[in-house]
Design a protein around this motif. Structure first.
Motif, short mmCIF file in Angstrom:
data_model
loop_
_atom_site.label_atom_id
_atom_site.label_comp_id
_atom_site.label_asym_id
_atom_site.label_seq_id
_atom_site.Cartn_x
_atom_site.Cartn_y
_atom_site.Cartn_z
N VAL A 404 0.81 -1.22 0.00
CA VAL A 404 0.00 0.00 0.00
C VAL A 404 0.85 1.27 0.00
CG1 VAL A 404 -1.99 -1.09 1.10
CG2 VAL A 404 -0.21 -0.07 2.53
N ASN A 405 2.17 1.12 -0.17
CA ASN A 405 3.09 2.27 -0.17
C ASN A 405 3.01 3.05 1.14
OD1 ASN A 405 5.12 3.76 -1.43
ND2 ASN A 405 3.68 5.30 -2.18
N GLY A 406 2.81 2.31 2.23
CA GLY A 406 2.71 2.94 3.54
C GLY A 406 4.04 2.95 4.27
N THR A 407 4.06 3.62 5.41
CA THR A 407 5.28 3.70 6.22
C THR A 407 4.98 3.31 7.67
OG1 THR A 407 4.90 6.04 6.75
CG2 THR A 407 6.22 5.54 4.79
N LEU A 408 6.02 2.92 8.39
CA LEU A 408 5.92 2.56 9.80
C LEU A 408 7.03 3.26 10.55
CD1 LEU A 408 5.32 -0.98 11.28
CD2 LEU A 408 7.13 0.47 12.17
N ASP A 409 6.69 4.04 11.58
CA ASP A 409 7.67 4.74 12.40
C ASP A 409 7.47 4.36 13.86
OD1 ASP A 409 8.93 6.34 10.32
OD2 ASP A 409 7.02 7.39 10.22
N ILE A 410 8.58 4.26 14.60
CA ILE A 410 8.53 3.86 16.00
C ILE A 410 9.28 4.86 16.85
CG2 ILE A 410 9.15 2.05 17.67
CD1 ILE A 410 8.95 0.02 15.44
N GLU A 411 8.66 5.27 17.95
CA GLU A 411 9.32 6.06 18.98
C GLU A 411 9.17 5.31 20.30
OE1 GLU A 411 7.93 10.03 19.18
OE2 GLU A 411 8.21 10.44 17.04
N SER A 412 10.30 5.02 20.94
CA SER A 412 10.24 4.20 22.15
C SER A 412 11.23 4.70 23.18
CB SER A 412 10.53 2.73 21.81
OG SER A 412 10.37 1.90 22.94
N ASN A 413 10.79 4.74 24.43
CA ASN A 413 11.67 5.06 25.56
C ASN A 413 11.17 4.30 26.78
OD1 ASN A 413 9.52 6.66 26.72
ND2 ASN A 413 10.11 8.31 25.30
N GLU A 414 11.72 4.60 27.94
CA GLU A 414 11.37 3.84 29.15
C GLU A 414 9.93 4.09 29.60
OE1 GLU A 414 13.14 7.78 30.31
OE2 GLU A 414 13.64 6.13 28.93
N ARG A 415 9.26 5.08 29.03
CA ARG A 415 7.87 5.36 29.40
C ARG A 415 6.87 4.71 28.47
NH1 ARG A 415 10.47 10.24 29.90
NH2 ARG A 415 9.61 10.95 27.93
N GLY A 416 7.36 4.06 27.41
CA GLY A 416 6.44 3.38 26.51
C GLY A 416 6.86 3.48 25.05
N THR A 417 6.00 3.02 24.18
CA THR A 417 6.30 2.94 22.74
C THR A 417 5.11 3.46 21.95
OG1 THR A 417 7.74 1.02 23.09
CG2 THR A 417 6.94 1.40 20.85
N VAL A 418 5.42 4.19 20.89
CA VAL A 418 4.40 4.67 19.96
C VAL A 418 4.77 4.20 18.56
CG1 VAL A 418 3.23 6.68 18.97
CG2 VAL A 418 3.96 6.71 21.37
N VAL A 419 3.87 3.44 17.94
CA VAL A 419 4.05 2.97 16.57
C VAL A 419 3.04 3.69 15.69
CG1 VAL A 419 4.04 0.99 15.01
CG2 VAL A 419 4.82 0.71 17.38
N THR A 420 3.53 4.33 14.62
CA THR A 420 2.65 5.12 13.74
C THR A 420 2.71 4.56 12.33
OG1 THR A 420 3.05 7.10 15.08
CG2 THR A 420 2.09 7.42 12.89
N LEU A 421 1.54 4.25 11.78
CA LEU A 421 1.43 3.80 10.40
C LEU A 421 0.80 4.93 9.59
CD1 LEU A 421 -0.11 0.23 10.92
CD2 LEU A 421 2.27 0.92 11.11
N GLN A 422 1.38 5.22 8.43
CA GLN A 422 0.81 6.20 7.51
C GLN A 422 0.53 5.50 6.19
OE1 GLN A 422 2.03 10.70 8.34
NE2 GLN A 422 3.71 9.53 7.51
N ILE A 423 -0.74 5.54 5.77
CA ILE A 423 -1.16 4.82 4.57
C ILE A 423 -1.79 5.82 3.61
CG2 ILE A 423 -2.62 2.97 3.68
CD1 ILE A 423 -2.45 1.76 6.53
N PRO A 424 -1.19 6.03 2.45
CA PRO A 424 -1.77 6.98 1.49
C PRO A 424 -3.16 6.53 1.05
CG PRO A 424 0.47 6.39 0.88
CD PRO A 424 0.05 5.44 1.96
N TRP A 425 -4.02 7.47 0.83
CA TRP A 425 -5.36 7.12 0.35
C TRP A 425 -5.30 6.47 -1.02
CZ3 TRP A 425 -8.72 6.90 3.96
CH2 TRP A 425 -8.70 7.79 5.04
N THR A 426 -4.28 6.82 -1.81
CA THR A 426 -4.12 6.19 -3.13
C THR A 426 -3.61 4.77 -3.02
OG1 THR A 426 -1.89 7.13 -3.28
CG2 THR A 426 -3.69 8.39 -4.28
N GLY A 427 -3.16 4.32 -1.83
CA GLY A 427 -2.62 2.97 -1.66
C GLY A 427 -3.67 1.91 -1.46
N ARG A 428 -4.99 2.29 -1.58
CA ARG A 428 -6.02 1.30 -1.34
C ARG A 428 -6.15 0.33 -2.48
NH1 ARG A 428 -11.37 4.27 0.37
NH2 ARG A 428 -10.84 5.65 -1.33
#
Length: 428
Positions: A404-428
């Motif tokens: 889907v031409n999407g991306t995955l980014d991760i931010e993590s530290n001792e307080r927790g983790t955030v995973v963000t997926l970005q999916i272009p509307w054209t990738g459907r």
């Protein structure tokens, strides 16, 4: 004669413009990162430089000043040197395309480098010796060793013909035909230009043959590469399904067993969720295209329901779903949520919260998985499965990109983790 000279200048300029098209295509689409495309880019750039060098011959039919003489010499050296680089990059292209290895590859490279080096050396010394060419008041003139500059490309093209014929089993009939066409077009035009001084057809024929490669071989190769990437993405799904950890199944069945005695109503609900979870995995095995996000989210909620029955108050789930109108590769969300639960939250004695959110922008559907666990780095010291978690994340990232031409980014530290997926509307 002047009309022919102007025609040759126009033909060279047109060849330069056509040669620039593949360069623009490869650079603008970031295709130059592949080794095969790098050699093709080398062919294109060398052909442009060769054409620039050839223009000196037609634009300076007479040499009046010293600066004219020096300019014409430099351009002519550029012409012959660039022709050697075209041969070098083309043979590298064929070697890479045929995936030659070992002694055969080394022998071909040594043969090519020796021949091309001779061409470059004689081109460099010709302004002083007049061996291949010389510059007089009448402009560019062929030297006594001019035929040497013609036989070197001949010997290189003979090697190309031998390789294409010897390894034709690796090529389709279409690929074989266009490779041979690229070889024989320059050979034929070179023979004509050598016999009839005054017509500039070598550069034009090289450009046409190069575009034929781009349109008929390069595109075909990239289609095959995309098919391989798609197959690889599908295999990743199979691998991930095969990695459903048995302990999760055992633990879920154990929880259901105890609920049968303590709370039959919950046991019945858990069996339904367990069945839906297994069915979701089997459906993912069959899915070879992106699926609705809502389908993947339901699968995740089935998983989380079973985990909550096991861990009770140690696991809290928050969902803030603002949009579901997009598609996502199967088994994308579930392994990320499972990582958050197993390697983040449950490594804390008091447990924690996992949040699943979606929202939209003009360009993307955005999915966020957040936990207040111990963080990815610290989790590696708590579990022996940190490497498997990393592999699972990379699988998700690759499938997002390829499907889907999407991306995955991760931010993590001792307080927790955030995973963000970005999916272009054209990738459907």
């Amino acid at each position: 004669m002047s009309e022919l000279r102007y025609a040759n200048i126009a033909l060279d300029i047109f060849s330069m413009m056509l040669s620039s098209l593949p360069v623009i295509y490869l650079i603008s689409n970031h295709r130059y990162r592949l080794k095969l495309n790098q050699y093709f880019l080398g062919i294109c750039l060398s052909n442009i430089l060769m054409t620039v060098g050839d223009l000196g011959d037609w634009m300076m039919p007479a040499v009046i000043t010293l600066s004219d003489r020096v300019t014409l010499m430099v351009l002519t050296v550029l012409y012959y040197a660039a022709s050697a680089f075209i041969l070098y990059f083309f043979i590298r292209y064929i070697i890479e395309y045929l995936q030659l290895r070992g002694r055969v590859k080394q022998a071909c490279l040594l043969y090519t480098i020796c021949l091309c080096s001779v061409q470059i050396i004689f081109a460099a010394i010709s302004p002083f010796t007049g061996s291949i060419f010389r510059v007089t008041v009448d402009g560019y003139q062929r030297g006594p060793l001019f035929l040497l500059s013609q036989f070197i490309p001949l010997f290189c093209y003979i090697l190309c013909i031998v390789l294409v014929i010897a390894y034709r089993d690796k090529l389709s009939r279409r690929e074989t035909m266009f490779f041979l066409l690229y070889i024989f077009l320059p050979l034929g035009s070179g023979t004509a230009q050598m016999a009839m001084r005054g017509i500039a057809v070598v550069n034009a024929s090289l450009t046409i043959a190069m575009l034929l490669i781009l349109m008929n071989i390069q595109f075909e190769h990239e289609v095959a590469m995309k098919e391989q990437e798609k197959e690889l993405a599908e295999r990743h799904i199979d691998v991930m399904l095969s990695q459903i950890q048995p302990h999760f199944l055992y633990n879920s069945l154990s929880v259901i067993y105890h609920l049968c005695e303590e709370n039959p109503g919950k046991a019945q609900k858990s069996i339904k969720e367990f069945s839906a979870f297994l069915r979701g995995n089997m459906n993912s095995l069959k899915a070879r295209k992106p699926i609705p996000f809502e389908t993947e989210l339901n699968h995740v909620m089935n998983y989380l329901y079973l985990e909550r029955q096991r861990f009770q108050e140690r696991l809290h789930v928050v969902c803030q779903i603002q949009t579901t109108d997009f598609y996502i590769p199967p088994l994308t969300l579930q392994p990320l949520v499972e990582n958050a639960v197993q390697h983040g939250i449950l490594n804390k004695d008091e447990g924690g919260t996992i949040s699943i959110c979606t929202n939209r922008t003009a360009e993307y559907a955005i999915v966020t998985i957040m936990d207040n666990g111990i963080g990815m780095e610290k989790a590696k010291t708590y579990t022996a499965h940190g490497a498997h978690a990393h592999i699972g994340i990379e699988n998700v990232r690759q499938r997002l990109k390829s499907m889907v031409n999407g991306t995955l980014d991760i931010e993590s530290n001792e307080r927790g983790t955030v995973v963000t997926l970005q999916i272009p509307w054209t990738g459907r």
